[in-house]
Design a protein around this motif. Structure first.
Motif, PDB file in Angstrom:
ATOM      1  N   TYR A  25       0.821  -1.209   0.000  1.00 47.63           N
ATOM      2  CA  TYR A  25       0.000   0.000   0.000  1.00 47.63           C
ATOM      3  C   TYR A  25       0.857   1.262   0.000  1.00 47.63           C
ATOM      4  O   TYR A  25       0.638   2.188  -0.799  1.00 47.63           O
ATOM      5  N   ARG A  29       1.054   3.891  -3.157  1.00 47.40           N
ATOM      6  CA  ARG A  29       0.509   5.240  -2.960  1.00 47.40           C
ATOM      7  C   ARG A  29       1.560   6.318  -3.179  1.00 47.40           C
ATOM      8  O   ARG A  29       1.257   7.395  -3.686  1.00 47.40           O
ATOM      9  N   HIS A  30       2.784   6.046  -2.792  1.00 45.56           N
ATOM     10  CA  HIS A  30       3.805   7.082  -2.822  1.00 45.56           C
ATOM     11  C   HIS A  30       4.705   7.009  -4.052  1.00 45.56           C
ATOM     12  O   HIS A  30       5.616   7.834  -4.194  1.00 45.56           O
ATOM     13  N   CYS A  35       2.771   2.508  -9.738  1.00 39.72           N
ATOM     14  CA  CYS A  35       1.396   2.032  -9.581  1.00 39.72           C
ATOM     15  C   CYS A  35       0.687   2.036 -10.937  1.00 39.72           C
ATOM     16  O   CYS A  35       0.007   1.062 -11.297  1.00 39.72           O
ATOM     17  N   LEU A  52      -4.520   9.729  -8.140  1.00 43.46           N
ATOM     18  CA  LEU A  52      -4.710   8.973  -6.903  1.00 43.46           C
ATOM     19  C   LEU A  52      -5.741   9.683  -6.045  1.00 43.46           C
ATOM     20  O   LEU A  52      -5.695  10.908  -5.891  1.00 43.46           O
ATOM     21  N   GLU A  55      -5.911  10.397   0.265  1.00 36.55           N
ATOM     22  CA  GLU A  55      -5.770   9.384   1.310  1.00 36.55           C
ATOM     23  C   GLU A  55      -6.818   9.585   2.391  1.00 36.55           C
ATOM     24  O   GLU A  55      -7.091  10.704   2.820  1.00 36.55           O
ATOM     25  N   VAL A  71      -5.622   0.972  -2.736  1.00 40.73           N
ATOM     26  CA  VAL A  71      -5.293   2.206  -3.456  1.00 40.73           C
ATOM     27  C   VAL A  71      -6.385   2.469  -4.487  1.00 40.73           C
ATOM     28  O   VAL A  71      -6.655   1.632  -5.349  1.00 40.73           O
TER      29      VAL A  71
END
Length: 272
Positions: A25, A29-30, A35, A52, A55, A71
């Motif tokens: 995850y 995400r980062h 991704c 994205l 969060e 995600v």
């Protein structure tokens, strides 16, 4: 070597790879470029522009104090939810259905027509074959049962990628290399080498380490509580059966380890 179930949170963190759902995850995400590349590879599509989701905007994991382990992504015409699933929890199909409902609610604004809904893809990367049919990939869409041909065309898709099987027999070389990395932690191309580097960086992030420790302890507490409640319920059922057999309260206390007060209460309920 210890069984993973017997490892402390600290030991789990030290041994974690991308096959750890928390690490997966955080890396996805980062590192949105990786991704995007992963989704493009898995679904054989091209994403021109990816966004994205903010969060914690959609809380899909209420038991983890806001720590989401999936995600949520969208592009111009599609929305995606991708998650690593380490163990078969027995309810992935229902979760996929729930996720798609939340995604639709979030993307269709008030006053918009249903036709404006985006294509919806829920992606589970599974470390076990949840369907036990030996396939590397299971893709589902709604289709007519009567002719097994006519599609509903609601543009909702559920994808289950079985990591160990994909690593062995996936036809696409890039997919096979990625899943081999996921299973063995051995990087076989530039993409997986980058992911391995990002995993190492993630494990040196003290804030993420603290979040992981908190998450693991919450999960362990919930498990222990559930186990204790399950044992207590079993003892109660045993006590009720022994009461029906005419055993004394003292004998039942000895047999079940319930307190005398608990047994007496059950006895009073039984008499009523």
């Amino acid at each position: 070597m210890k069984n993973e179930k017997n490892l402390s949170p600290e030991e789990k963190w030290e041994q974690a790879t991308l096959a750890n759902n928390f690490i997966f995850y955080k890396v996805m995400r980062h590192h949105p470029d990786e991704c995007r590349q992963l989704i493009e590879m898995l679904l054989d599509i091209n994403i021109k522009k990816m966004e994205l989701h903010e969060e914690d905007y959609i809380d899909l994991d209420h038991d983890a104090k806001g720590i989401r382990l999936d995600v949520f992504i969208r592009d111009e015409s599609r929305i995606y939810d991708i998650e690593l699933q380490v163990a078969d929890t027995g309810e992935l199909s229902e979760r996929a259905r729930y996720y798609q409902g939340l995604m639709d609610l979030d993307t269709l604004k008030s006053g918009q027509h249903y036709k404006e809904l985006k294509d919806s893809h829920v992606i589970f990367i599974c470390m076990e074959d949840v369907f036990k049919q030996g396939l590397p990939i299971y893709t589902f869409e709604n289709i007519c049962r009567e002719d097994n041909r006519t599609k509903l065309c609601d543009r909702t898709y559920k994808h289950f990628f079985i990591a160990p099987t994909c690593a062995k027999i996936a036809e696409n070389k890039e997919i096979k290399t990625f899943f081999d990395f996921l299973v063995t932690n051995g990087a076989g191309n530039s993409f997986t080498s980058n992911l391995k580097t990002y995993v190492d960086h993630a494990k040196h992030n003290m804030q993420w380490r603290f979040q992981y420790m908190t998450y693991e302890r919450i999960q362990a507490y919930a498990y222990d509580k559930g186990k204790k409640e399950g044992l207590t319920q079993k003892a109660v059922e045993t006590a009720e059966n022994l009461l029906k057999m005419g055993l004394s309260a003292e004998q039942i206390v000895e047999a079940t380890k319930l307190t005398l007060e608990q047994v007496q209460s059950l006895k009073n309920d039984f008499i009523q």
